[in-house]
Design an enzyme around this catalytic site. Structure first.
Site, PDB file in Angstrom:
ATOM      1  N   ARG A 226       0.845  -1.188   0.000  1.00 43.05           N
ATOM      2  CA  ARG A 226       0.000   0.000   0.000  1.00 43.05           C
ATOM      3  C   ARG A 226       0.888   1.247   0.000  1.00 43.05           C
ATOM      4  O   ARG A 226       1.985   1.241   0.581  1.00 43.05           O
ATOM      5  CB  ARG A 226      -0.902   0.030   1.231  1.00 43.05           C
ATOM      6  CG  ARG A 226      -2.106  -0.904   1.154  1.00 43.05           C
ATOM      7  CD  ARG A 226      -3.141  -0.429   0.122  1.00 43.05           C
ATOM      8  NE  ARG A 226      -4.315  -1.272   0.092  1.00 43.05           N
ATOM      9  CZ  ARG A 226      -4.525  -2.274  -0.776  1.00 43.05           C
ATOM     10  NH1 ARG A 226      -3.606  -2.570  -1.677  1.00 43.05           N
ATOM     11  NH2 ARG A 226      -5.645  -2.960  -0.752  1.00 43.05           N
ATOM     12  N   HIS A 274      -1.195   0.805  -9.599  1.00 47.31           N
ATOM     13  CA  HIS A 274      -1.866  -0.108  -8.650  1.00 47.31           C
ATOM     14  C   HIS A 274      -2.492  -1.275  -9.427  1.00 47.31           C
ATOM     15  O   HIS A 274      -3.709  -1.508  -9.368  1.00 47.31           O
ATOM     16  CB  HIS A 274      -2.943   0.633  -7.828  1.00 47.31           C
ATOM     17  CG  HIS A 274      -3.357  -0.144  -6.598  1.00 47.31           C
ATOM     18  ND1 HIS A 274      -3.672   0.453  -5.402  1.00 47.31           N
ATOM     19  CD2 HIS A 274      -3.512  -1.479  -6.385  1.00 47.31           C
ATOM     20  CE1 HIS A 274      -4.005  -0.472  -4.511  1.00 47.31           C
ATOM     21  NE2 HIS A 274      -3.916  -1.655  -5.095  1.00 47.31           N
TER      22      HIS A 274
HETATM   23  P1  NDP Z   1      -1.935 -11.494   4.389  1.00 45.45           P
HETATM   24  O1  NDP Z   1      -2.849 -10.936   5.431  1.00 45.45           O
HETATM   25  O2  NDP Z   1      -2.171 -12.885   3.898  1.00 45.45           O
HETATM   26  O3  NDP Z   1      -0.421 -11.418   4.891  1.00 45.45           O
HETATM   27  C1  NDP Z   1       0.112 -10.315   5.535  1.00 45.45           C
HETATM   28  C2  NDP Z   1       1.535 -10.635   5.952  1.00 45.45           C
HETATM   29  O4  NDP Z   1       2.125  -9.451   6.501  1.00 45.45           O
HETATM   30  C3  NDP Z   1       1.612 -11.717   7.027  1.00 45.45           C
HETATM   31  O5  NDP Z   1       2.719 -12.547   6.814  1.00 45.45           O
HETATM   32  C4  NDP Z   1       1.815 -10.904   8.304  1.00 45.45           C
HETATM   33  O6  NDP Z   1       2.541 -11.540   9.333  1.00 45.45           O
HETATM   34  C5  NDP Z   1       2.674  -9.764   7.774  1.00 45.45           C
HETATM   35  N1  NDP Z   1       2.609  -8.624   8.679  1.00 45.45           N
HETATM   36  C6  NDP Z   1       1.529  -7.903   9.054  1.00 45.45           C
HETATM   37  N2  NDP Z   1       1.884  -6.934   9.933  1.00 45.45           N
HETATM   38  C7  NDP Z   1       3.209  -7.061  10.108  1.00 45.45           C
HETATM   39  C8  NDP Z   1       4.154  -6.380  10.901  1.00 45.45           C
HETATM   40  N3  NDP Z   1       3.798  -5.355  11.689  1.00 45.45           N
HETATM   41  N4  NDP Z   1       5.446  -6.780  10.847  1.00 45.45           N
HETATM   42  C9  NDP Z   1       5.825  -7.826  10.055  1.00 45.45           C
HETATM   43  N5  NDP Z   1       4.966  -8.524   9.285  1.00 45.45           N
HETATM   44  C10 NDP Z   1       3.682  -8.141   9.314  1.00 45.45           C
HETATM   45  O7  NDP Z   1      -1.993 -10.468   3.172  1.00 45.45           O
HETATM   46  P2  NDP Z   1      -1.820 -10.771   1.613  1.00 45.45           P
HETATM   47  O8  NDP Z   1      -0.539 -11.474   1.408  1.00 45.45           O
HETATM   48  O9  NDP Z   1      -3.046 -11.376   1.051  1.00 45.45           O
HETATM   49  O10 NDP Z   1      -1.736  -9.283   1.034  1.00 45.45           O
HETATM   50  C11 NDP Z   1      -0.749  -8.366   1.490  1.00 45.45           C
HETATM   51  C12 NDP Z   1      -1.097  -6.964   1.037  1.00 45.45           C
HETATM   52  O11 NDP Z   1      -0.849  -6.824  -0.361  1.00 45.45           O
HETATM   53  C13 NDP Z   1      -2.574  -6.574   1.158  1.00 45.45           C
HETATM   54  O12 NDP Z   1      -2.893  -6.212   2.475  1.00 45.45           O
HETATM   55  C14 NDP Z   1      -2.674  -5.405   0.207  1.00 45.45           C
HETATM   56  O13 NDP Z   1      -2.386  -4.206   0.885  1.00 45.45           O
HETATM   57  C15 NDP Z   1      -1.576  -5.681  -0.822  1.00 45.45           C
HETATM   58  N6  NDP Z   1      -2.097  -5.969  -2.151  1.00 45.45           N
HETATM   59  C16 NDP Z   1      -1.707  -5.164  -3.192  1.00 45.45           C
HETATM   60  C17 NDP Z   1      -2.161  -5.416  -4.471  1.00 45.45           C
HETATM   61  C18 NDP Z   1      -1.715  -4.572  -5.609  1.00 45.45           C
HETATM   62  O14 NDP Z   1      -2.247  -4.708  -6.720  1.00 45.45           O
HETATM   63  N7  NDP Z   1      -0.742  -3.717  -5.425  1.00 45.45           N
HETATM   64  C19 NDP Z   1      -3.062  -6.536  -4.766  1.00 45.45           C
HETATM   65  C20 NDP Z   1      -3.420  -7.302  -3.602  1.00 45.45           C
HETATM   66  C21 NDP Z   1      -2.947  -7.024  -2.344  1.00 45.45           C
HETATM   67  P3  NDP Z   1       1.996 -12.887  10.041  1.00 45.45           P
HETATM   68  O15 NDP Z   1       2.078 -13.953   8.948  1.00 45.45           O
HETATM   69  O16 NDP Z   1       2.955 -13.128  11.126  1.00 45.45           O
HETATM   70  O17 NDP Z   1       0.582 -12.602  10.459  1.00 45.45           O
HETATM   71  C1  OXD Z   2      -6.099  -5.611  -3.268  1.00 45.78           C
HETATM   72  C2  OXD Z   2      -5.611  -4.643  -4.242  1.00 45.78           C
HETATM   73  O1  OXD Z   2      -5.948  -5.359  -2.064  1.00 45.78           O
HETATM   74  O2  OXD Z   2      -5.930  -4.805  -5.455  1.00 45.78           O
HETATM   75  O3  OXD Z   2      -6.630  -6.653  -3.662  1.00 45.78           O
HETATM   76  O4  OXD Z   2      -4.889  -3.721  -3.890  1.00 45.78           O
END
Ligand code: NDP
Ligand code: OXD
Length: 311
Positions: A226, A274
């Protein structure tokens, strides 16, 4: 006669036709309506959504659950008027595979010195560049969730040495695991490419900042989580200082990126709108319907967000 449950499709900034094409034939056990043609607001039981304005849900007094077509739910959770009902997010191969492909593309682009050749071409210069093997390069992935783990596997499959960083250790075959703030410096040390795939929460807001960049030596940043993860004013100084050699930015504090933003014209920065991973209605639509049917049947929903954790 008991009325059918009513589902409202209310996705903002998304082409509804692609989704309705998939959802309409599947809407057998419920009635599907499309915002703004919501009919009697009190009849809406479930909403499928993306990027609704804050306060949007308060009018739906009988709403039972919210289904996001995106993986990241920060904009929903930041709504102070979000009702206290389950919010399910999207986990789908269009996002996991799409993101892994995007990051691998950029990793190979930097690994094979393509930016250097682009400079040479502009000057009509002929200089072969010898690059190390991929296994001598470290790609560090911040966030080892659904997208981070899929990305780690694909990038490792291409031969890179891969590290993952998350809150809890998340083991992935052949990937070096780091967890928690205490291990962040060790994780960053020696990375040639740092990928941000964290969710946006209070703890991750501004995490890509001058302190983190100072731990790097000529690395490349791939920011695909993000926009507010990045302290934007810290990026160009980190490039100038050589902590970073380049950056791929897919997400921004303000989207669309304003036309006068300095990132547009900096040749060290590669911008995408994005779009590193876009949810496909064809694969994700049936998943949302299955989840709605679970809700209608009184079963626990899949992929419900932990509102206290913020993701
Ligand atoms: P998940 O919820 O599956 O995974 C999030 C990961 O981040 C987990 O491993 C979690 O740790 C880790 N995490 C969260 N907070 C912290 C922290 N404070 N310190 C260290 N690690 C942390 O999310 P997704 O993989 O599905 O998606 C990730 C992000 O990608 C979404 O939230 C979205 O913002 C972004 N995204 C962007 C897109 C784009 O087109 N640019 C498309 C889709 C998503 P733990 O495993 O220990 O809980
Ligand atoms: C998502 C994105 O969060 O597209 O799926 O950013």
């Amino acid at each position: 006669m008991k009325r059918q449950p009513v589902v409202l499709f209310a996705c903002f900034g998304v082409k509804a036709e692609r989704w309705l094409h998939v959802l309409t034939p599947l809407a057998v056990a419920f009635e599907l309506r499309t915002w703004p043609a919501a009919g009697d607001i009190g009849e809406i039981d479930y909403i499928i959504t993306w990027a609704p304005p804050h306060g949007f849900f308060t009018q739906f007094v009988n709403l039972k659950a919210i289904f996001s077509i995106g993986a990241g739910v920060d904009s929903l959770l930041l709504d102070p008027a979000l009702p206290d009902i389950p919010v399910a997010r999207m986990i789908d191969e269009s996002l996991t595979v799409g993101m892994a492909e995007f990051v691998l593309t950029q990793a190979l682009h930097y690994h094979r010195a393509i930016p250097t050749y682009q400079q040479y071409q502009a000057q009509r210069e002929w200089h072969p560049v010898s690059v190390p093997l991929a296994r001598e390069r470290i790609v560090g992935i911040m966030g080892m969730g659904e997208l981070g783990r899929a990305t780690a596997s694909m990038v490792r499959g291409a031969g890179f040495k891969v590290r993952g960083w998350s809150r809890q250790a998340r083991p992935v075959d052949g990937v070096d695991t780091f967890a928690g703030t205490d291990q962040l410096d060790a994780f960053l040390n020696g990375c040639m490419i740092v990928v941000c795939l964290l969710p946006l929460t209070a703890a991750t807001h501004g995490i890509l900042n001058r302190t983190l960049f100072s731990r790097l030596n000529g690395a490349y940043l791939i920011s695909v989580g993000r926009g507010p993860h990045l302290v934007e004013e810290d990026l160009i100084p980190a490039l100038d200082a050589g902590h970073l050699a380049g950056a791929t930015l897919d997400v921004f504090v303000t989207e669309p990126l304003p036309s006068d933003h300095p990132f547009w014209v900096d040749p060290r920065i590669f911008i995408t709108p994005h779009a590193s991973a876009l949810t496909h209605a064809t694969t994700a639509g049936p998943k949302i319907v299955d989840n709605i049917l679970r809700a209608i049947a009184g079963k626990p929903l899949l992929d419900v967000v932990d509102r206290a954790e913020g993701y």
